[in-house]
Write an enzyme that holds these catalytic residues in place. Structure first.
Site, short mmCIF file in Angstrom:
data_model
loop_
_atom_site.label_atom_id
_atom_site.label_comp_id
_atom_site.label_asym_id
_atom_site.label_seq_id
_atom_site.Cartn_x
_atom_site.Cartn_y
_atom_site.Cartn_z
N ASP A 64 0.84 -1.20 0.00
CA ASP A 64 0.00 0.00 0.00
C ASP A 64 0.87 1.25 0.00
OD1 ASP A 64 -2.05 -1.70 0.09
OD2 ASP A 64 -2.80 -1.11 2.09
N TYR A 67 2.22 1.93 -3.38
CA TYR A 67 1.13 2.44 -4.20
C TYR A 67 0.89 3.91 -3.88
CZ TYR A 67 -3.50 2.95 -6.26
OH TYR A 67 -4.57 3.39 -7.00
N ASP A 68 0.81 4.21 -2.59
CA ASP A 68 0.56 5.60 -2.18
C ASP A 68 1.66 6.53 -2.70
OD1 ASP A 68 -1.69 4.79 -0.93
OD2 ASP A 68 -0.83 4.79 1.10
N SER A 113 -35.26 -7.65 -12.72
CA SER A 113 -34.86 -8.41 -11.55
C SER A 113 -35.06 -9.90 -11.90
CB SER A 113 -35.67 -8.00 -10.33
OG SER A 113 -37.02 -8.18 -10.61
N LEU A 114 -34.71 -10.74 -10.99
CA LEU A 114 -34.80 -12.18 -11.27
C LEU A 114 -35.88 -12.81 -10.42
CD1 LEU A 114 -31.01 -13.15 -11.19
CD2 LEU A 114 -32.47 -12.97 -13.21
N GLU A 144 -23.64 -18.69 -11.77
CA GLU A 144 -22.77 -17.65 -11.19
C GLU A 144 -23.15 -17.42 -9.74
OE1 GLU A 144 -23.37 -14.07 -13.49
OE2 GLU A 144 -23.28 -15.22 -15.36
N LYS A 146 -24.39 -15.19 -6.74
CA LYS A 146 -25.26 -14.01 -6.66
C LYS A 146 -24.71 -13.10 -5.56
CE LYS A 146 -30.14 -12.72 -6.48
NZ LYS A 146 -29.98 -11.58 -5.61
N ASP A 148 -24.39 -10.19 -3.06
CA ASP A 148 -25.42 -9.46 -2.33
C ASP A 148 -25.02 -7.98 -2.25
OD1 ASP A 148 -27.72 -9.03 -0.99
OD2 ASP A 148 -27.07 -9.93 0.91
N ARG A 167 -30.13 1.13 -10.48
CA ARG A 167 -31.22 0.41 -11.11
C ARG A 167 -32.53 1.19 -11.02
NH1 ARG A 167 -35.06 -3.10 -9.35
NH2 ARG A 167 -35.79 -4.58 -10.92
N TYR A 260 -21.21 -8.68 -14.56
CA TYR A 260 -21.72 -9.96 -15.07
C TYR A 260 -22.55 -9.82 -16.33
CZ TYR A 260 -25.36 -8.15 -11.94
OH TYR A 260 -26.26 -7.35 -11.30
N LYS A 323 -28.25 -18.97 -15.58
CA LYS A 323 -28.62 -18.29 -16.83
C LYS A 323 -28.44 -19.24 -18.00
CE LYS A 323 -26.74 -14.01 -14.97
NZ LYS A 323 -25.65 -13.04 -14.98
N LYS A 347 -31.81 -18.94 -3.93
CA LYS A 347 -31.31 -18.25 -2.73
C LYS A 347 -31.09 -19.24 -1.59
CE LYS A 347 -33.23 -14.02 -2.34
NZ LYS A 347 -32.88 -12.64 -2.06
N CYS A 441 -23.69 0.79 36.14
CA CYS A 441 -22.65 0.33 35.21
C CYS A 441 -21.88 -0.81 35.89
CB CYS A 441 -21.69 1.47 34.89
SG CYS A 441 -20.37 0.98 33.76
N CYS A 443 -18.91 -1.50 35.72
CA CYS A 443 -17.51 -1.15 35.98
C CYS A 443 -17.32 -0.86 37.47
CB CYS A 443 -17.09 0.05 35.15
SG CYS A 443 -17.65 1.62 35.82
N CYS A 460 -23.11 4.90 30.51
CA CYS A 460 -22.41 5.19 31.75
C CYS A 460 -21.63 6.46 31.44
CB CYS A 460 -21.43 4.05 32.07
SG CYS A 460 -20.19 4.52 33.28
N CYS A 465 -14.53 5.61 34.17
CA CYS A 465 -14.92 4.21 34.03
C CYS A 465 -13.79 3.49 33.28
CB CYS A 465 -16.24 4.11 33.26
SG CYS A 465 -16.59 2.49 32.59
S1 IVH Z 1 -28.14 -11.16 -13.63
C1 IVH Z 1 -31.72 -10.18 -16.03
N1 IVH Z 1 -26.08 -12.06 -12.24
O1 IVH Z 1 -29.39 -9.97 -8.27
C2 IVH Z 1 -30.42 -10.36 -15.38
N2 IVH Z 1 -27.63 -10.63 -11.18
O2 IVH Z 1 -32.33 -10.55 -8.11
C3 IVH Z 1 -30.40 -9.77 -14.06
N3 IVH Z 1 -27.09 -10.10 -8.86
O3 IVH Z 1 -30.65 -7.13 -9.90
C4 IVH Z 1 -29.18 -9.80 -13.33
N4 IVH Z 1 -25.24 -11.28 -8.76
O4 IVH Z 1 -28.49 -6.93 -8.56
C5 IVH Z 1 -27.20 -11.32 -12.23
N5 IVH Z 1 -24.23 -12.91 -11.14
C6 IVH Z 1 -25.33 -12.15 -11.13
C7 IVH Z 1 -25.75 -11.44 -10.00
C8 IVH Z 1 -26.91 -10.68 -10.05
C9 IVH Z 1 -26.07 -10.48 -8.10
C10 IVH Z 1 -28.21 -9.24 -8.41
C11 IVH Z 1 -28.52 -8.11 -9.34
C12 IVH Z 1 -29.93 -8.31 -9.76
C13 IVH Z 1 -30.47 -9.16 -8.65
C14 IVH Z 1 -31.63 -10.01 -9.17
#
Ligand code: IVH
Length: 710
Positions: A64, A67-68, A113-114, A144, A146, A148, A167, A260, A323, A347, A441, A443, A460, A465
């Site tokens: 680091d 880099y800095d 969304s999925l 893949e 997912k 969070d 989004r 992705y 997918k 999930k 407290c 302590c 406290c 303390c």
């Molecule tokens: S594909 C239509 N791939 O999950 C394709 N989404 O519940 C939509 N997410 O809005 C997204 N990892 O925010 C895709 N490898 C991944 C993902 C991913 C996380 C999230 C993404 C999406 C949400 C869908």
């Protein structure tokens, strides 16, 4: 991760031979500028390369510090030759001023969304629908992780990052370009990659912004220390950060990106698996754990593997995404409602365990906040053995009606940190009684706990303390406050135990205890010297960091800056009323009340007085500079002795300082005036010996009136 072809990062020659003789007429500045230009180009490429190693490949190749050093050199050269700054320079990741609001962006292609499922049966149904939709054609999946986090859309035109959007509702999002530019893994410029003879430069990339768990925990720890509410999970933290209007604040949070999804009009892309590789070649961070699955059985194996292996990942996933690999087949399957028919998310369930609640203990933090902690019979849950879990506050315990001896449900889900989510009533021992929150407290000072009106937490507020003391000193010395190298958790603990530290003011007396330090375990001449030097250096930190370091409840780094701007002198801040404090934009009743209470506590005065004498920054630089350079008091040194009838000594000091004078504790040859009150001490004799001029209280008051403060 496989080795990547990186045309982006091809390096130019590091330095050029001195070409002075080729340009005999050029001026000195031109010559330096020409050299700087080469060096700047080289530094930018180096920095991009190391960003890539760090954020994309996750394999840093320099420290680091190194880099800095590169980064600072670039900043320095760009500051000297501002005309050489370009928007894609790594120094320009934080460019913009805070925004008033975000502009809206229409997504050209909706951000879908999925569909989610927790059940394998539903996955089979999904697969059946895919098979039917493709009428017997062979197909395969890409599985893949997912992530969070928060999904974002990134637009590149001719290789340059031009727009980034959230989004939103899927159709319209916010323009968060400035915020996204701060993410060091996000390429500001990509080199074209050849795809079947076409150079890919104009496209949209979608991905997820997330945080590493360690960064999430660190930020939450810091927030808790300054009395701010911690984020429930990394996703909330990422989402909250992207919504900030000030990109400089965003830059302080180490956001990560994983991509992705690739969309372009330039060519017809064919496979998701190919897109993932293309993204990687373009220099985008992608997740290396994806795989191609020919059958559902392979999908299940992938799910099973990551269900447990996810515990070892440094970030959080909430499932996997499946997918259809072929983009042509994706199109054929199409989209229903808001979700595609070619993809689904599986999930993972929150993991649960039950165990016995042995006891509830109280933890006292730096600000005196008291947090109840569940002491549990150790239980293994999702990769780790858990024996303690926070119970947040008294209300949380009451709501669950938790009783010692209860069998409790422990959960580890999207919240990362295990939480006690319920009680198994049937297994409650008959003798269990409702929990009564302690009133003192734990302590040794046994201070009665105090619950500020409208708050859920107890505090406290005894400044001695011992449980708070360690935390306070640690906080004061921490990197973001006074940054005293070598005064970390272990050392603080050792010095508190040795009786050398009781308050933060004692830090500045440590030089008087050299011998005692040397006698402690692990200490030698060199380490003592280093510590004392680091302590001395801390006196030069900015005033707002000192304010932050004081550890006033609810005064985090940002609030400290607000206070420092509104009250560039500590004396004025200390005397401010609740109303005056609340007039500062961004300061509400809760903070105002806490600051007000802090400065009314006589035990704090003593500490502050010692810190002032030690030479800590009691005013912002601007305020010091703004002090009159002219006038009777300017630049003169005063010493006070005896009691003044008209004001307290601190006030007299403040009045002198506001007029540009200095007050010291002892008389020396450098003293200009001794102000003599009733019952003067030995300072008077010393002043007489040295022939230092004296001022009576009346003379002093007259001078104050003749030379009003600005
Ligand atoms: S594909 C239509 N791939 O999950 C394709 N989404 O519940 C939509 N997410 O809005 C997204 N990892 O925010 C895709 N490898 C991944 C993902 C991913 C996380 C999230 C993404 C999406 C949400 C869908």
């Amino acid at each position: 991760m496989a080795a990547v072809f990186l045309p982006v990062l091809g390096l130019t020659r590091p330095t050029m031979p001195d070409q002075e003789s080729l340009f005999p007429e050029e001026s000195d500045r031109e010559r330096r500028r020409r050299k700087a230009e080469q060096r700047i180009r080289h530094l930018r490429e180096l920095i991009r390369l190391h960003d890539y190693y760090y954020y994309v490949e996750a394999q840093p190749r320099i420290s680091d510090r190194e880099y800095d050093a590169l980064f600072h050199e670039l900043q320095r050269l760009e500051a000297e030759f501002p005309e050489l700054v370009t928007p894609d320079s790594p120094t320009q990741r934080v460019g913009g001023e805070p925004l008033k609001e975000f502009a809206h962006v229409q997504h050209r292609i909706p951000m879908l969304s999925l569909d989610n499922t927790y059940s394998r049966e539903e996955l089979r149904e999904f697969d059946r629908r895919v098979r039917d939709g493709l009428r017997g054609e062979p197909y395969r999946y890409v599985a893949e992780l997912k992530y969070d986090g928060v999904s974002v859309s990134l637009h590149y035109r001719e290789g340059v990052f031009v727009l980034g959007a959230s989004r939103g509702d899927g159709l319209t999002g916010d323009d968060i370009t400035q915020n996204l530019r701060t993410i060091r893994g996000l390429p500001l410029r990509v080199q074209p990659v050849d795809y079947h003879g076409v150079s890919l430069t104009t496209f949209e990339v979608r991905g997820e912004v997330y945080l590493l768990l360690e960064d999430f925990h660190r930020i939450n720890r810091q927030r808790e220390e300054s009395g701010e509410r911690p984020f429930a999970n990394p996703r909330n933290l990422a989402a909250g950060t992207l919504k900030l209007l000030d990109p400089r604040e965003v830059a302080r949070r180490p956001l990560r990106l994983v991509c992705y999804y690739l969309l372009t009009d330039q060519v017809e892309l064919q496979f998701q698996s190919e897109n993932l590789r293309l993204l990687q070649r373009l220099g985008f961070p992608t997740d290396p754990h994806w795989t191609v699955c020919q059958t559902l059985e392979e999908v299940f194996a992938y799910i099973d593997h990551w269900e447990s292996a996810r515990e070892e990942l440094p970030f959080q996933i909430d499932g996997i995404v499946l997918k259809v690999d072929s983009l042509r087949q994706q199109q054929q399957l199409g989209t229903v409602a808001r979700a595609p028919r070619w993809a689904i998310a599986y999930k993972y369930e929150a993991k649960k365990a039950t165990t016995r609640l042995r006891a509830i203990t109280l933890q006292v933090g730096r600000t005196g906040k008291v947090t109840p902690v569940a002491e549990l019979e150790p239980v293994f849950l999702a990769g780790s053995t858990i024996s303690r879990a926070t119970l947040h506050n008294a209300d949380y315990i009451r709501k669950l009606d938790l009783r010692i001896g209860d069998t409790v449900i422990l959960e580890k889900g999207g919240e990362v940190i295990p939480k006690v989510s319920g009680v198994v009533r049937e297994r409650r021992p008959p003798e269990a009684v409702p929990y009564v929150f302690p009133s003192l407290c734990p302590c040794p000072k046994k201070q009665p706990l105090y619950r500020p009106p409208g708050e859920v937490d107890y505090y406290c507020d005894h400044p001695e303390c011992p449980w708070q003391i360690r935390r306070r000193i640690e906080h004061f010395a921490s990197r973001r406050a006074m940054d005293i190298e070598g005064l970390g958790e272990r050392t603080v603990d050792q010095l508190v135990r040795a009786g050398l530290l009781h308050t933060i003011a004692d830090i500045y007396d440590l030089h008087l205890h050299r011998d005692e330090l040397l006698q402690l375990e692990r200490w030698g001449e060199k380490s003592v010297e280093n510590l004392l030097t680091a302590i001395e250096a801390s006196k030069r930190r900015p005033y707002h960091r000192f304010l932050f370091g004081l550890g006033i409840r609810f005064v985090g780094e940002e609030v400290a800056k607000l206070l420092a701007t509104a009250f560039p002198r500590l004396e004025a801040l200390a005397q401010a009323s609740r109303e005056e404090l609340m007039r500062i934009p961004g300061i509400g009743e809760r903070i105002a009340d806490s600051v007000f209470r802090f400065f009314r506590d006589s035990r704090q005065w003593e500490i502050l007085e010692r810190l002032r004498r030690a030479g800590l920054p009691f005013a912002a630089e601007e305020a010091v500079r703004a002090t009159p350079a002219m006038g009777f008091f300017a630049g003169k040194t005063f010493v006070l002795t005896g009691e003044l009838a008209s004001m307290r000594r601190e006030q007299a000091r403040a009045e002198i300082e506001r007029r540009g004078g200095r007050v010291t504790d002892s008389v020396s040859r450098r003293t200009d005036y001794l102000i003599v009150g009733a019952h003067p001490g030995s300072k008077l004799r010393k002043a007489q010996e040295l022939g230092i001029q004296q001022l009576s209280e009346a003379e002093f008051l007259a001078l104050l009136a003749q030379h009003p403060a600005p």
